[in-house]
Design a protein around this motif. Sequence first.
Motif, mmCIF file in Angstrom:
data_model
loop_
_atom_site.group_PDB
_atom_site.id
_atom_site.type_symbol
_atom_site.label_atom_id
_atom_site.label_comp_id
_atom_site.label_asym_id
_atom_site.label_seq_id
_atom_site.Cartn_x
_atom_site.Cartn_y
_atom_site.Cartn_z
ATOM 1 N N LYS A 5 42.205 50.318 -8.294
ATOM 2 C CA LYS A 5 41.407 51.566 -8.542
ATOM 3 C C LYS A 5 42.346 52.289 -9.414
ATOM 4 O O LYS A 5 43.730 52.464 -8.982
ATOM 5 N N ILE A 6 41.791 52.944 -10.522
ATOM 6 C CA ILE A 6 42.612 53.441 -11.484
ATOM 7 C C ILE A 6 42.088 55.040 -11.712
ATOM 8 O O ILE A 6 41.022 55.318 -11.629
ATOM 9 N N GLN A 7 43.155 56.070 -11.647
ATOM 10 C CA GLN A 7 42.594 57.283 -11.848
ATOM 11 C C GLN A 7 42.335 57.560 -13.215
ATOM 12 O O GLN A 7 43.298 57.208 -13.950
ATOM 13 N N LYS A 8 41.341 58.078 -13.449
ATOM 14 C CA LYS A 8 40.940 58.351 -14.831
ATOM 15 C C LYS A 8 41.497 59.701 -15.525
ATOM 16 O O LYS A 8 41.792 60.313 -14.553
ATOM 17 N N PRO A 9 41.766 59.740 -16.768
ATOM 18 C CA PRO A 9 42.352 60.959 -17.445
ATOM 19 C C PRO A 9 41.402 62.004 -17.156
ATOM 20 O O PRO A 9 40.168 62.030 -17.072
ATOM 21 N N LYS A 10 41.950 63.213 -16.683
ATOM 22 C CA LYS A 10 41.292 64.303 -16.351
ATOM 23 C C LYS A 10 41.156 65.198 -17.658
ATOM 24 O O LYS A 10 42.313 66.020 -17.937
ATOM 25 N N ILE A 11 40.108 65.002 -18.355
ATOM 26 C CA ILE A 11 40.032 65.944 -19.852
ATOM 27 C C ILE A 11 38.930 66.783 -19.684
ATOM 28 O O ILE A 11 37.611 66.222 -19.287
ATOM 29 N N PRO A 12 38.844 68.006 -20.083
ATOM 30 C CA PRO A 12 37.712 68.881 -19.825
ATOM 31 C C PRO A 12 36.797 68.798 -21.198
ATOM 32 O O PRO A 12 37.333 68.044 -22.176
ATOM 33 N N LYS A 13 35.796 69.151 -21.208
ATOM 34 C CA LYS A 13 34.792 69.149 -22.304
ATOM 35 C C LYS A 13 35.102 70.409 -23.270
ATOM 36 O O LYS A 13 35.834 71.265 -23.093
ATOM 37 N N GLY A 14 34.910 70.143 -24.657
ATOM 38 C CA GLY A 14 35.013 71.065 -25.403
ATOM 39 C C GLY A 14 36.182 71.180 -26.225
ATOM 40 O O GLY A 14 36.833 72.454 -26.587
ATOM 41 N N LEU A 15 36.658 70.221 -26.387
ATOM 42 C CA LEU A 15 38.326 70.006 -26.720
ATOM 43 C C LEU A 15 38.112 70.312 -28.298
ATOM 44 O O LEU A 15 37.215 70.117 -28.869
ATOM 45 N N GLU A 16 39.140 71.123 -28.857
ATOM 46 C CA GLU A 16 39.229 71.455 -30.208
ATOM 47 C C GLU A 16 39.745 70.159 -31.077
ATOM 48 O O GLU A 16 40.693 69.831 -30.447
ATOM 49 N N THR A 17 39.369 70.342 -32.037
ATOM 50 C CA THR A 17 39.877 69.143 -33.074
ATOM 51 C C THR A 17 41.119 69.642 -33.753
ATOM 52 O O THR A 17 40.796 70.857 -34.298
ATOM 53 N N ARG A 18 42.223 69.083 -33.722
ATOM 54 C CA ARG A 18 43.525 69.544 -34.449
ATOM 55 C C ARG A 18 44.014 68.427 -35.425
ATOM 56 O O ARG A 18 43.602 67.202 -35.339
ATOM 57 N N ASN A 19 44.670 68.885 -36.309
ATOM 58 C CA ASN A 19 45.394 67.891 -37.215
ATOM 59 C C ASN A 19 46.964 67.849 -36.859
ATOM 60 O O ASN A 19 47.618 69.028 -36.497
#
Length: 213
Positions: A5-19
């Motif tokens: 069992k692997i804990q998945k990355p905790k990533i929220p929705k609506g991330l901004e795109t950056r350079n």
Amino acid sequence: MSKIKIQKPKIPKGLETRNFEGSGDTFFHQCVFEGETIYGEDIQKMVFEQVIFKNVIFQEATFRNIELIDVIFDKCDVSNTDFSNGAIHRVEFHDSKLLGTNFSESTIRNVQFSNCQTNFSSFGFADLKQVVFQDCLLRNAEFYEASFKNVGFTQCDLNEVNFSNTSLNGVDISTCTFERLIVTLEELAGCEVNTSQAIAFAKILGLSIKDSL
């Protein structure tokens, strides 16, 4: 599929795109990098937290002592990138190239590599816990003196992988393919293999295998 069992990355929705290029930052939080090339960077202690890399190419990049926390690499080329001495937690690599990528002496927790080209990658002296390699090419990869706890290899090509001084006790490689592994009998103790693999190891040890009557 792996039973680990692997804990998945905790990533929220609506991330901004950056350079990345030209930002001058060493800490990136809750953002997406997409379709760019990160070239020639040599930065110590870079931090990426809750970040997605999508179709990103790393070229001649060095990020020693990196922190990757809750990060996804999707269809990226991270070949020959130096992530040595890193802290890598809840990270996924999907459909990516990691040819010669250096993870040596890193602490790696809850990380999944799926359908990745990981030939010649280095995990020497790394500490791996809750790590799964699924459908990966790992030819000539280096796990010299690595520490394994709940590490799984499923449907991987392990030919010429170096497991010297790394215990494979409890590691299941029964679905994997290889012609030769660099490993000793002591390190194989407790490793889960299939029947044909067991016969191959017996032949390496010089045993003569006869069919039963």
